[in-house]
Design an enzyme around this catalytic site. Sequence first.
Site, PDB file in Angstrom:
ATOM      1  N   GLY A 261     -47.745 -13.220  74.016  1.00 49.42           N
ATOM      2  CA  GLY A 261     -46.640 -13.530  74.937  1.00 49.42           C
ATOM      3  C   GLY A 261     -45.948 -12.295  75.464  1.00 49.42           C
TER       4      GLY A 261
ATOM      5  CG  ASP B 235     -53.246  -9.412  75.373  1.00 47.11           C
ATOM      6  OD1 ASP B 235     -54.346  -9.141  74.855  1.00 47.11           O
ATOM      7  OD2 ASP B 235     -52.272  -8.653  75.286  1.00 47.11           O
TER       8      ASP B 235
HETATM    9  P1  AMP Z   1     -50.110  -4.611  74.992  1.00 45.01           P
HETATM   10  O1  AMP Z   1     -51.097  -4.015  74.063  1.00 45.01           O
HETATM   11  O2  AMP Z   1     -49.163  -3.633  75.607  1.00 45.01           O
HETATM   12  O3  AMP Z   1     -50.738  -5.495  76.021  1.00 45.01           O
HETATM   13  O4  AMP Z   1     -49.157  -5.555  74.131  1.00 45.01           O
HETATM   14  C1  AMP Z   1     -49.626  -6.584  73.316  1.00 45.01           C
HETATM   15  C2  AMP Z   1     -48.490  -7.487  72.955  1.00 45.01           C
HETATM   16  O5  AMP Z   1     -47.455  -6.758  72.302  1.00 45.01           O
HETATM   17  C3  AMP Z   1     -47.836  -8.176  74.140  1.00 45.01           C
HETATM   18  O6  AMP Z   1     -47.477  -9.454  73.724  1.00 45.01           O
HETATM   19  C4  AMP Z   1     -46.620  -7.321  74.389  1.00 45.01           C
HETATM   20  O7  AMP Z   1     -45.597  -8.017  75.049  1.00 45.01           O
HETATM   21  C5  AMP Z   1     -46.219  -6.919  72.983  1.00 45.01           C
HETATM   22  N1  AMP Z   1     -45.474  -5.662  72.950  1.00 45.01           N
HETATM   23  C6  AMP Z   1     -45.918  -4.416  73.192  1.00 45.01           C
HETATM   24  N2  AMP Z   1     -44.937  -3.517  73.077  1.00 45.01           N
HETATM   25  C7  AMP Z   1     -43.809  -4.195  72.762  1.00 45.01           C
HETATM   26  C8  AMP Z   1     -42.448  -3.839  72.518  1.00 45.01           C
HETATM   27  N3  AMP Z   1     -42.023  -2.582  72.565  1.00 45.01           N
HETATM   28  N4  AMP Z   1     -41.582  -4.837  72.222  1.00 45.01           N
HETATM   29  C9  AMP Z   1     -41.980  -6.110  72.171  1.00 45.01           C
HETATM   30  N5  AMP Z   1     -43.236  -6.509  72.381  1.00 45.01           N
HETATM   31  C10 AMP Z   1     -44.150  -5.573  72.681  1.00 45.01           C
HETATM   32 MG    MG Z   2     -50.330  -6.605  77.454  1.00 50.01          MG
END
Ligand code: AMP
Ligand code: MG
Length: 525
Positions: free
Chosen positions: A101, A274
């Site tokens: 999410g 995702d």
């Molecule tokens: P990503 O690898 O950046 O696509 O992130 C994978 C998941 O981790 C997604 O659900 C992001 O919204 C969540 N996410 C990444 N960084 C953060 C953060 N600093 N705070 C909250 N959620 C995060």
């Molecule tokens: Mg992402």
Amino acid sequence: MRDLQFDNRFVRELPADPEAGRNVRQVHGACYSRVEPTPVRAARLLAWSSEVADLLGLEESDILAPGFAEVFGGNALLPGMEPYAACYGGHQFGNWAGQLGDGRAITLGETINAHGQRWELQLKGAGPTPYSRRADGRAVLRSSIREFICSEAMHHLGVPTTRALSLVGTGEDVIRDMFYDGHARPEPGAIVCRVAPSFIRFGSFEIFAARGEEPLLQQLIDFTIDRDFPELVHAEPDPGQRRVRWFEEVCRRTALMVAHWMRVGFVHGVMNTDNMSILGLTIDYGPYGWIDDFDPDWTPNTTDASGRRYRFGNQPHIAHWNLWQLANAIHPVVQDSAALERGLAIYAQTQEAEYRRMMQAKLGLAQWRPGEAGDDALLARLLRLLKAGEVDMTIFFRRLADIDPAVPTLDLLEDAFYDPARRAAVEPELLGWLREHGARVCAEALPAGPRQAGMNRANPLYVARNYLAQQAIDAAEAGDLSELQALHDVLRRPYDEQPGCERFAARRPEWARNRAGCSMLSCSS
Ligand code: AMP
Ligand code: MG
């Protein structure tokens, strides 16, 4: 600033999480949770894209008005905005990861411009949501600059991508351990406003399939087709057939996107499901990187260093794997395995055809010779030499247009090499390749002017090289935004020679070879 027109179909037509508040939770039976951005101490506009402002019908005076940084820094809402965080899941590094999410992205609304186009506005780094898991919902300046710069650069390169309207500093620090090695430190925080017709991902469908929430899965599929693929609604009256056509279209668009990545030397770095847009847009700029010396095995992402799943040369394969996960996810609704397999075959065919078409343009050839001694072999030999000789991909292809096909020499490639020994090892063979290529070009007898112009449209001169982005970041962290502006500016016309901008076309300097941010990045952002 002026009001925008909003038509928030996602929140209006899809079910919401009944629970309010930001507490972290599993959200069942819903596509999103309503949540507002968390205000920041001192929102300050650091950069903006005039092209994206145009798309939205915003003028410079709107952007520079004090209210703009407040809205796009998460401190205020415009009338009509209905903020939410989307629920989705995903396969991360090949494994099902359950609910993910929008952990730090908050959609503000879907704005409709004067041409009737729909643009979703989404803040990244706007504070915690129910999907933040153990993280803080924030983003650091360095990663926000990287997303801002690269998404705009990709657009100007002609690569399908989400866009970026603005980069706003928060005036607050964010604690990050850049390489997950116990060296956490405070860094300046920032928020990017991303813009795209839709931010729906493969994982948006996977989550409902994984939970057996089939009515919701079907609802989301039909919503996506209706809102984001309206041409299919007109072309195919039967809903079952329409869903099949839709999957085929997703396969086609994904293939085109990946072929472009291979053309320009872009490595996404985290092709988790995702992070795959249903519109075939490049999305979620994290530890991405640009190929300097040509190496299909290179990945910028240190989190992926051991398996190299997301290495440059593996991207076409991974996109196929990801589409296969999407096919599995929508199967309970489509219920036609053969049709889904045909879609996957369309991916493979399109990817190959598009890649070949683009490489043909890069090589300046009018025709692609089939067969064993044909151009597939010519290309394979070149790529092997570029790797063996540690040759800069961007410089090589750009200069190829200027090498005289009748008497090719290596003179114009002087600055394309990184290592004298590796250069010496491939020089004779590379010259042989240039002669063969030159003979091909001469035999086709295209006039030099149009041939060179065509090649220059396929071979960018300026790309968002990792070290260039890092230089802009270093300066911005020290309070100087001029480097960021200059880089943003030159990347607006990546195929045009821009006098005075030679330094942005230079190969990676030695200091950057193994420097954090230049060759090594992580998911910590
Ligand atoms: P990503 O690898 O950046 O696509 O992130 C994978 C998941 O981790 C997604 O659900 C992001 O919204 C969540 N996410 C990444 N960084 C953060 C953060 N600093 N705070 C909250 N959620 C995060
Ligand atoms: Mg992402």
